[in-house]
Scaffold this motif. Structure first.
Motif, PDB file in Angstrom:
ATOM      1  N   LYS A 166     132.803  54.207  29.356  1.00 17.35           N
ATOM      2  CA  LYS A 166     134.182  53.916  28.971  1.00 17.35           C
ATOM      3  C   LYS A 166     134.448  52.412  28.953  1.00 17.35           C
ATOM      4  CE  LYS A 166     137.257  56.593  31.060  1.00 17.35           C
ATOM      5  NZ  LYS A 166     137.838  57.378  32.181  1.00 17.35           N
ATOM      6  N   ILE A 167     133.872  51.679  29.926  1.00 18.20           N
ATOM      7  CA  ILE A 167     134.059  50.227  29.953  1.00 18.20           C
ATOM      8  C   ILE A 167     133.331  49.566  28.784  1.00 18.20           C
ATOM      9  CG2 ILE A 167     133.481  48.128  31.252  1.00 18.20           C
ATOM     10  CD1 ILE A 167     134.231  49.671  33.795  1.00 18.20           C
ATOM     11  N   LEU A 168     132.116  50.025  28.513  1.00 15.25           N
ATOM     12  CA  LEU A 168     131.388  49.485  27.360  1.00 15.25           C
ATOM     13  C   LEU A 168     132.155  49.686  26.061  1.00 15.25           C
ATOM     14  CD1 LEU A 168     127.647  50.415  28.008  1.00 15.25           C
ATOM     15  CD2 LEU A 168     128.545  48.120  27.568  1.00 15.25           C
ATOM     16  N   CYS A 169     132.834  50.826  25.950  1.00 12.76           N
ATOM     17  CA  CYS A 169     133.523  51.189  24.714  1.00 12.76           C
ATOM     18  C   CYS A 169     134.924  50.610  24.613  1.00 12.76           C
ATOM     19  CB  CYS A 169     133.567  52.709  24.573  1.00 12.76           C
ATOM     20  SG  CYS A 169     131.944  53.455  24.288  1.00 12.76           S
ATOM     21  N   ILE A 170     135.351  49.766  25.578  1.00 11.16           N
ATOM     22  CA  ILE A 170     136.676  49.130  25.459  1.00 11.16           C
ATOM     23  C   ILE A 170     136.832  48.400  24.127  1.00 11.16           C
ATOM     24  CG2 ILE A 170     138.137  47.305  26.421  1.00 11.16           C
ATOM     25  CD1 ILE A 170     137.296  48.171  29.218  1.00 11.16           C
ATOM     26  N   PRO A 171     135.902  47.601  23.635  1.00  6.73           N
ATOM     27  CA  PRO A 171     134.580  47.254  24.180  1.00  6.73           C
ATOM     28  C   PRO A 171     134.636  45.950  24.959  1.00  6.73           C
ATOM     29  CG  PRO A 171     134.714  46.488  21.933  1.00  6.73           C
ATOM     30  CD  PRO A 171     136.055  47.126  22.243  1.00  6.73           C
ATOM     31  N   VAL A 172     133.612  45.768  25.844  1.00  7.00           N
ATOM     32  CA  VAL A 172     133.420  44.496  26.504  1.00  7.00           C
ATOM     33  C   VAL A 172     132.218  43.800  25.873  1.00  7.00           C
ATOM     34  CG1 VAL A 172     134.433  45.266  28.672  1.00  7.00           C
ATOM     35  CG2 VAL A 172     131.970  45.541  28.302  1.00  7.00           C
ATOM     36  N   HIS A 173     132.058  42.527  26.189  1.00 17.25           N
ATOM     37  CA  HIS A 173     130.929  41.780  25.631  1.00 17.25           C
ATOM     38  C   HIS A 173     129.601  42.284  26.182  1.00 17.25           C
ATOM     39  CE1 HIS A 173     128.797  38.465  23.774  1.00 17.25           C
ATOM     40  NE2 HIS A 173     128.227  38.181  24.939  1.00 17.25           N
ATOM     41  N   GLY A 174     129.586  42.650  27.491  1.00 15.28           N
ATOM     42  CA  GLY A 174     128.358  43.140  28.102  1.00 15.28           C
ATOM     43  C   GLY A 174     128.633  43.796  29.429  1.00 15.28           C
ATOM     44  N   LEU A 175     127.732  44.681  29.849  1.00 17.66           N
ATOM     45  CA  LEU A 175     127.802  45.336  31.153  1.00 17.66           C
ATOM     46  C   LEU A 175     126.429  45.210  31.785  1.00 17.66           C
ATOM     47  CD1 LEU A 175     129.364  47.046  33.205  1.00 17.66           C
ATOM     48  CD2 LEU A 175     128.661  49.080  31.949  1.00 17.66           C
ATOM     49  N   ARG A 176     126.356  44.577  32.934  1.00 17.69           N
ATOM     50  CA  ARG A 176     125.068  44.233  33.534  1.00 17.69           C
ATOM     51  C   ARG A 176     125.053  44.524  35.030  1.00 17.69           C
ATOM     52  NH1 ARG A 176     124.737  38.378  30.387  1.00 17.69           N
ATOM     53  NH2 ARG A 176     124.868  39.275  28.285  1.00 17.69           N
TER      54      ARG A 176
ATOM     55  N   LYS B 263     142.695  44.809  36.116  1.00 18.13           N
ATOM     56  CA  LYS B 263     143.481  46.012  35.871  1.00 18.13           C
ATOM     57  C   LYS B 263     143.051  46.736  34.600  1.00 18.13           C
ATOM     58  CE  LYS B 263     147.432  45.147  38.780  1.00 18.13           C
ATOM     59  NZ  LYS B 263     148.909  45.129  38.921  1.00 18.13           N
ATOM     60  N   ARG B 264     142.500  45.993  33.641  1.00 17.97           N
ATOM     61  CA  ARG B 264     141.986  46.674  32.435  1.00 17.97           C
ATOM     62  C   ARG B 264     140.760  47.511  32.777  1.00 17.97           C
ATOM     63  NH1 ARG B 264     141.089  49.679  29.537  1.00 17.97           N
ATOM     64  NH2 ARG B 264     140.866  49.731  27.255  1.00 17.97           N
ATOM     65  N   ILE B 265     139.899  46.985  33.654  1.00 16.22           N
ATOM     66  CA  ILE B 265     138.714  47.732  34.087  1.00 16.22           C
ATOM     67  C   ILE B 265     139.125  48.947  34.913  1.00 16.22           C
ATOM     68  CG2 ILE B 265     136.652  47.608  35.548  1.00 16.22           C
ATOM     69  CD1 ILE B 265     136.596  44.601  34.840  1.00 16.22           C
ATOM     70  N   ILE B 266     140.091  48.756  35.784  1.00 18.57           N
ATOM     71  CA  ILE B 266     140.530  49.828  36.677  1.00 18.57           C
ATOM     72  C   ILE B 266     140.997  51.052  35.900  1.00 18.57           C
ATOM     73  CG2 ILE B 266     142.439  50.423  38.254  1.00 18.57           C
ATOM     74  CD1 ILE B 266     141.976  47.597  39.513  1.00 18.57           C
ATOM     75  N   LYS B 267     141.576  50.850  34.724  1.00 18.85           N
ATOM     76  CA  LYS B 267     142.030  51.969  33.889  1.00 18.85           C
ATOM     77  C   LYS B 267     140.883  52.915  33.528  1.00 18.85           C
ATOM     78  CE  LYS B 267     145.947  49.748  31.550  1.00 18.85           C
ATOM     79  NZ  LYS B 267     146.484  49.320  30.223  1.00 18.85           N
ATOM     80  N   GLU B 268     139.658  52.408  33.505  1.00 18.19           N
ATOM     81  CA  GLU B 268     138.515  53.205  33.050  1.00 18.19           C
ATOM     82  C   GLU B 268     137.670  53.760  34.200  1.00 18.19           C
ATOM     83  OE1 GLU B 268     138.675  53.753  29.998  1.00 18.19           O
ATOM     84  OE2 GLU B 268     140.026  52.118  29.404  1.00 18.19           O
ATOM     85  N   ILE B 269     137.944  53.366  35.430  1.00 18.37           N
ATOM     86  CA  ILE B 269     137.089  53.771  36.555  1.00 18.37           C
ATOM     87  C   ILE B 269     137.389  55.208  36.981  1.00 18.37           C
ATOM     88  CG2 ILE B 269     136.487  53.330  38.961  1.00 18.37           C
ATOM     89  CD1 ILE B 269     136.987  50.376  38.459  1.00 18.37           C
ATOM     90  N   GLU B 270     136.356  56.029  37.008  1.00 17.39           N
ATOM     91  CA  GLU B 270     136.468  57.397  37.514  1.00 17.39           C
ATOM     92  C   GLU B 270     136.118  57.376  39.000  1.00 17.39           C
ATOM     93  OE1 GLU B 270     134.734  60.538  35.282  1.00 17.39           O
ATOM     94  OE2 GLU B 270     135.136  59.588  33.354  1.00 17.39           O
ATOM     95  N   ILE B 271     137.113  57.578  39.829  1.00 19.13           N
ATOM     96  CA  ILE B 271     136.959  57.443  41.275  1.00 19.13           C
ATOM     97  C   ILE B 271     136.348  58.708  41.875  1.00 19.13           C
ATOM     98  CG2 ILE B 271     138.197  57.088  43.449  1.00 19.13           C
ATOM     99  CD1 ILE B 271     140.316  55.539  41.834  1.00 19.13           C
TER     100      ILE B 271
ATOM    101  N   MET C  26     138.513  33.276  31.281  1.00 18.03           N
ATOM    102  CA  MET C  26     138.584  34.259  30.199  1.00 18.03           C
ATOM    103  C   MET C  26     139.664  35.310  30.480  1.00 18.03           C
ATOM    104  SD  MET C  26     137.525  35.426  27.332  1.00 18.03           S
ATOM    105  CE  MET C  26     136.108  34.343  27.093  1.00 18.03           C
ATOM    106  N   LYS C  27     140.488  35.595  29.486  1.00 13.68           N
ATOM    107  CA  LYS C  27     141.519  36.625  29.595  1.00 13.68           C
ATOM    108  C   LYS C  27     141.334  37.744  28.571  1.00 13.68           C
ATOM    109  CE  LYS C  27     144.969  33.514  31.580  1.00 13.68           C
ATOM    110  NZ  LYS C  27     146.325  32.914  31.435  1.00 13.68           N
ATOM    111  N   ASP C  28     140.389  37.571  27.675  1.00  7.89           N
ATOM    112  CA  ASP C  28     140.118  38.565  26.629  1.00  7.89           C
ATOM    113  C   ASP C  28     139.040  39.528  27.123  1.00  7.89           C
ATOM    114  OD1 ASP C  28     139.440  40.029  24.374  1.00  7.89           O
ATOM    115  OD2 ASP C  28     139.380  38.287  23.035  1.00  7.89           O
TER     116      ASP C  28
END
Length: 284
Positions: free
Chosen positions: A185-195, A264-272, A155-157
């Motif tokens: 922020k990751i949920l609101c990209i949006p992604v299909h799911g966060l678990r 890298k798309r996820i990394i954009k949203e991570i608050e370190i 998957m690339k989407d």
């Protein structure tokens, strides 16, 4: 030419099954739990007993001083967490102790063994003992669930991707705020799911099998993820630091993913937020 690591790899699988039997036996009886670093970081007598079984078995097979060990329970008692030039086993006897203690999600009780040589992973074993699934990988030889090859998702989407993470054990308000802000922020990209499964080892195996696209966490320890590192890599995945830089086993920060685009798309949203390294000198 004889393969110098095959004996150790095969023995790791055998020891995992031996220790898994001990975990299953403990799960059938009443488990007394004591607090480790916080009320959400629980440790049972099973952890300590299983770690002793693993280390004593390895010493008996390979010699008392041939290898070094980094074990979750040993480090908790003050043993150093340092990778030396000697082959080093990194051990987490029961990953997902809260799941184990509450008798929920039995498939997530894991034992894992890893052997490092000069800081390079040679192989990893994750045994999901209550569902009897053995995840394993050797450097350059592929990753397997039991004896079936496994591979990351293609998957690339990001919008169709399932991302997995954990909350960790630190309950300081500022860190909890950043964790949940990142998830939002990751949920609101949006992604299909966060678990989340409750264990880093399972999460990484889910990435390796293609069940999810990525797993990220800040605050994990080297024994939580070491086996998963080689399994994800050999299944075709990648590992990065949460800032996008190279992965560092001792940094306690990681993104594992099926490909660089998703990572890298996820990394954009991570608050370190800051966490101490596993190999940091002990405070005096």
């Amino acid at each position: 030419m004889e393969d110098p690591w095959q004996k150790a790899y095969d023995f790791a699988v055998a020891v995992a099954r031996k220790a898994g039997a001990e975990i299953r036996k403990a799960g059938e009886s009443e488990i007394r739990v004591m607090t480790k670093s916080s009320t959400v970081d629980l440790v049972t007598k099973t952890d300590e007993r299983v770690e002793k079984i693993i280390i004593s078995s390895l010493k008996e097979e390979f010699g008392e001083d041939a290898h070094c060990f980094i074990g979750e329970e040993s480090v908790a008692k003050g043993e150093p967490c340092v990778l030396s030039d000697k082959p080093t086993w990194i051990i987490d006897p029961v990953d997902g102790t809260t799941n184990f203690k509450t008798k929920k999600n039995f498939s997530f009780e894991l034992l894992k063994d890893d052997l490092f040589k000069l800081s390079f992973v040679e192989f990893g074993v994750v045994y999901s003992c209550l569902e009897d699934k053995m995840y394993k990988a050797r450097k350059g030889k592929g990753a397997f669930c039991d004896d079936e090859p496994i591979q990351v998702s293609d998957m690339k989407d990001i919008n169709k991707s399932i991302i997995i993470s954990e909350h960790g054990t630190d309950r300081s308000p500022e860190k909890v705020t950043k964790i949940f802000s990142t998830m939002q922020k990751i949920l609101c990209i949006p992604v299909h799911g966060l678990r989340g499964s409750g264990t880093a080892a399972t999460n990484m195996c889910l990435v390796a099998t293609g069940a999810v696209e990525a797993f990220f966490e800040i605050g994990i320890h080297c024994w939580d993820i070491a086996a998963g590192v080689i399994i994800v890599k050999e299944a075709g995945g990648i590992l990065l630091d949460v800032d996008g830089g190279p992965f560092d086993l001792m940094s306690r920060r990681m993104v594992s993913a099926n490909n660089e685009l998703i990572a890298k798309r996820i990394i954009k949203e991570i608050e370190i937020f800051p966490v101490g390294r596993d190999d940091a000198p002990a405070e005096k």
